[in-house]
Design a protein around this motif. Structure first.
Motif, PDB file in Angstrom:
ATOM      1  N   LEU A 145      27.643  43.594  39.117  1.00  0.00           N
ATOM      2  CA  LEU A 145      27.253  42.876  37.905  1.00  0.00           C
ATOM      3  C   LEU A 145      26.350  41.867  37.724  1.00  0.00           C
ATOM      4  CD1 LEU A 145      31.114  41.938  37.287  1.00  0.00           C
ATOM      5  CD2 LEU A 145      29.852  43.709  35.929  1.00  0.00           C
ATOM      6  N   GLU A 146      25.621  41.560  36.641  1.00  0.00           N
ATOM      7  CA  GLU A 146      24.537  40.706  36.621  1.00  0.00           C
ATOM      8  C   GLU A 146      24.918  39.152  36.936  1.00  0.00           C
ATOM      9  OE1 GLU A 146      21.782  40.803  33.224  1.00  0.00           O
ATOM     10  OE2 GLU A 146      22.603  43.055  32.803  1.00  0.00           O
ATOM     11  N   ALA A 147      26.257  39.062  36.508  1.00  0.00           N
ATOM     12  CA  ALA A 147      26.801  37.723  36.845  1.00  0.00           C
ATOM     13  C   ALA A 147      27.119  37.357  38.225  1.00  0.00           C
ATOM     14  CB  ALA A 147      28.170  37.635  36.237  1.00  0.00           C
ATOM     15  N   LEU A 148      26.838  38.119  39.284  1.00  0.00           N
ATOM     16  CA  LEU A 148      26.937  38.041  40.781  1.00  0.00           C
ATOM     17  C   LEU A 148      25.693  38.362  41.305  1.00  0.00           C
ATOM     18  CD1 LEU A 148      30.663  39.114  41.514  1.00  0.00           C
ATOM     19  CD2 LEU A 148      29.802  36.853  41.431  1.00  0.00           C
ATOM     20  N   GLY A 149      24.637  38.640  40.599  1.00  0.00           N
ATOM     21  CA  GLY A 149      23.182  38.917  41.121  1.00  0.00           C
ATOM     22  C   GLY A 149      23.029  40.197  41.059  1.00  0.00           C
ATOM     23  N   GLY A 150      23.689  41.052  40.755  1.00  0.00           N
ATOM     24  CA  GLY A 150      23.518  42.472  40.568  1.00  0.00           C
ATOM     25  C   GLY A 150      22.630  42.754  39.318  1.00  0.00           C
ATOM     26  N   LEU A 151      22.450  44.227  39.414  1.00  0.00           N
ATOM     27  CA  LEU A 151      21.340  44.556  38.113  1.00  0.00           C
ATOM     28  C   LEU A 151      22.217  45.177  36.771  1.00  0.00           C
ATOM     29  CD1 LEU A 151      19.015  47.375  40.208  1.00  0.00           C
ATOM     30  CD2 LEU A 151      18.606  45.105  39.372  1.00  0.00           C
ATOM     31  N   GLY A 152      23.594  45.048  37.127  1.00  0.00           N
ATOM     32  CA  GLY A 152      24.488  45.491  35.836  1.00  0.00           C
ATOM     33  C   GLY A 152      24.705  46.975  35.777  1.00  0.00           C
ATOM     34  N   GLY A 153      25.186  47.426  34.689  1.00  0.00           N
ATOM     35  CA  GLY A 153      25.620  48.730  34.392  1.00  0.00           C
ATOM     36  C   GLY A 153      26.660  49.429  35.079  1.00  0.00           C
ATOM     37  N   VAL A 154      27.512  48.293  35.575  1.00  0.00           N
ATOM     38  CA  VAL A 154      28.860  48.859  36.157  1.00  0.00           C
ATOM     39  C   VAL A 154      29.994  48.219  35.605  1.00  0.00           C
ATOM     40  CG1 VAL A 154      27.822  49.151  38.472  1.00  0.00           C
ATOM     41  CG2 VAL A 154      28.469  47.132  37.889  1.00  0.00           C
ATOM     42  N   SER A 155      30.973  48.924  35.658  1.00  0.00           N
ATOM     43  CA  SER A 155      32.402  48.508  34.921  1.00  0.00           C
ATOM     44  C   SER A 155      33.472  48.361  36.325  1.00  0.00           C
ATOM     45  CB  SER A 155      32.687  49.202  33.923  1.00  0.00           C
ATOM     46  OG  SER A 155      34.147  49.077  33.735  1.00  0.00           O
ATOM     47  N   PRO A 156      33.934  46.972  36.334  1.00  0.00           N
ATOM     48  CA  PRO A 156      35.001  46.827  37.621  1.00  0.00           C
ATOM     49  C   PRO A 156      36.147  47.813  37.204  1.00  0.00           C
ATOM     50  CG  PRO A 156      34.284  44.936  36.709  1.00  0.00           C
ATOM     51  CD  PRO A 156      33.496  45.729  35.951  1.00  0.00           C
ATOM     52  N   VAL A 157      36.595  48.068  36.119  1.00  0.00           N
ATOM     53  CA  VAL A 157      37.731  49.136  35.583  1.00  0.00           C
ATOM     54  C   VAL A 157      37.412  50.368  35.887  1.00  0.00           C
ATOM     55  CG1 VAL A 157      39.153  49.860  34.031  1.00  0.00           C
ATOM     56  CG2 VAL A 157      38.699  47.404  33.960  1.00  0.00           C
ATOM     57  N   SER A 158      36.164  50.957  35.552  1.00  0.00           N
ATOM     58  CA  SER A 158      35.776  52.340  35.874  1.00  0.00           C
ATOM     59  C   SER A 158      35.698  52.459  37.558  1.00  0.00           C
ATOM     60  CB  SER A 158      34.163  52.587  35.428  1.00  0.00           C
ATOM     61  OG  SER A 158      34.372  52.680  34.070  1.00  0.00           O
TER      62      SER A 158
END
Length: 425
Positions: free
Chosen positions: A355-368
């Protein structure tokens, strides 16, 4: 005097465009081929990791199993598995295969991609081999390899990496992103580890592993140098496993490389501390970190990867001890905690640390990520129980007590790891 450059006509421009395109394809062919070779070399790492862990009387069997499983996997994946996963068959002429015919890329690029994916598919029986070591019959395991690589693994592979059955589309429409598993924390490692758990449960513990009261009796590794070499080979090859999953020079990312490195060292350091300096835990800690980072290595921040790998190193040590001592599951190399549990952790972790909030690039879903990971584990455990259950009912899985006591080397292959020494010469 400088002369003005000559203007190229349209034919020359078209020709140069074709040549540049061919050069790009050729570079991608070489890139993917090098990746396939690196991951193929990892199978030597699987073999030597098992050789160093099992008792000397089972070392030859470990080497033969990994090599034969790779050969069987290649044949099963070529004729059946690849078509199940990607809907492509190789039963066409060579000109179509290598020349860019329908469904195939120029210069055999599709063929080296098949080679690369074959090395992934063959990792499934290589992972399982470590769990069932020292008491599994040879031919039932060969048949299991064909079934697993021909049908079981490709079904899940195609579901995740080819969008089969609409699963990924449903996740994206419902939760905002599909299940993200860049290099196979779940597709390869968790699936292999949870299949192995089913096989180990059906096999039962090795003779002499637990006393009458269920207390564990230690069986130390036969060779820490061989074990360490296996770990090193796997670590080196893993950078082909992760980085070259990009499948082209244009898509390659240094982020994947540094994330793999950070997860590996995180796994080593935490396993060193939690495992109280045990060399087996240290060398497997590196692998635990690499297993966990596969899923999100292309989207996580290096610090996130360090954390994910470190957690995996601790999870492996604690999981191995619970598996062996509390649950009395005789998983010889600890492939369930290493690949099954750490792979599942990596699949879920990618949904948070990506997740972007944790420094990542985003485009992911924790639920998925949770849904995809749980589905992979449940599917693999069920498949493992089904495949090995059928083989147990029809052919039997275990060596006889006499053969197990003698060791798989002499019982199956009629030769030991040190035949000259056995003859007293």
């Amino acid at each position: 005097m400088l002369c003005a450059p000559k203007r190229k006509n349209k034919r020359q421009i078209a020709y140069l465009g074709v040549k540049m395109n061919e050069t790009g394809v050729g570079a991608d062919v070489f890139f993917v081929l090098v990746g396939a070779i690196l991951v193929f070399a990892m199978h030597g790492g699987f073999a030597f990791l098992e050789v160093g862990t099992v008792r000397q009387k089972n070392q030859v069997n470990a080497l033969v199993k990994i090599l034969v499983d790779f050969a069987l996997s290649t044949v099963a994946y070529f004729f059946v598995g690849y078509a199940v996963a990607y809907g492509t068959t190789f039963l066409v002429n060579a000109a179509t295969l290598s020349g860019g015919g329908e469904g195939f890329e120029l210069q055999g690029l599709s063929l080296v991609k098949f080679f690369f994916l074959t090395t992934f598919a063959a990792a499934i029986p290589a992972i399982i081999s470590g769990g069932i070591a020292e008491r599994m019959k040879f031919w039932p395991q060969c048949l299991a390899t064909v079934a697993l690589v021909g049908i079981v693994y490709p079904l899940f592979e195609g579901l995740v990496w080819n969008g089969n059955f609409g699963f990924q589309g449903w996740l994206e429409a419902t939760f905002g992103a599909p299940f993200h598993d860049f290099a196979g924390s779940v597709v390869v490692h968790a699936v292999g580890g949870w299949i192995a758990l089913g096989a180990v449960l059906l096999l039962g513990a090795r003779m002499g592993r637990y006393d009458r009261n269920g207390r564990p009796i230690g069986i130390p590794p036969s060779s820490l140098p061989w074990l360490a070499m296996g770990s090193w080979m796997l670590c080196v090859g893993w950078f082909g496993f992760n980085v070259m999953t990009a499948a082209s020079l244009e898509s390659i990312s240094g982020l994947v490389a540094i994330n793999s490195l950070m997860a590996m060292v995180g796994g080593i350091l935490v396993a060193l501390v939690v495992g109280r300096n045990d060399p087996g835990f240290v060398h497997n800690g590196a692998l635990a970190g690499l297993v966990a980072v596969c899923a999100g290595s292309d989207v996580m921040h290096p610090i996130g990867s360090l954390i994910v790998g470190g957690v995996a190193g601790g999870v492996f040590v604690i999981g191995f001890e619970i598996c062996q001592n509390k649950l009395k599951i005789d998983d010889v190399l600890g492939v369930w905690p290493l690949h099954g549990i750490c792979g599942a952790w990596g699949g879920i972790a990618a949904g948070f640390f990506g997740l972007e909030a944790l420094g990542g690039l985003g485009g992911v879903s924790p639920v998925s990520q949770v849904i995809g990971t749980v589905l992979g584990a449940v599917y693999a455990l069920g498949a493992g129980l089904a495949v090995y259950g059928i083989l147990k009912a029809t052919m039997g899985l275990r060596l006889s007590q006499e053969d197990e006591h003698r060791g798989a080397d002499l019982s199956i292959h009629k030769i030991s790891a040190n035949p000259e020494h056995d003859l007293g010469r």
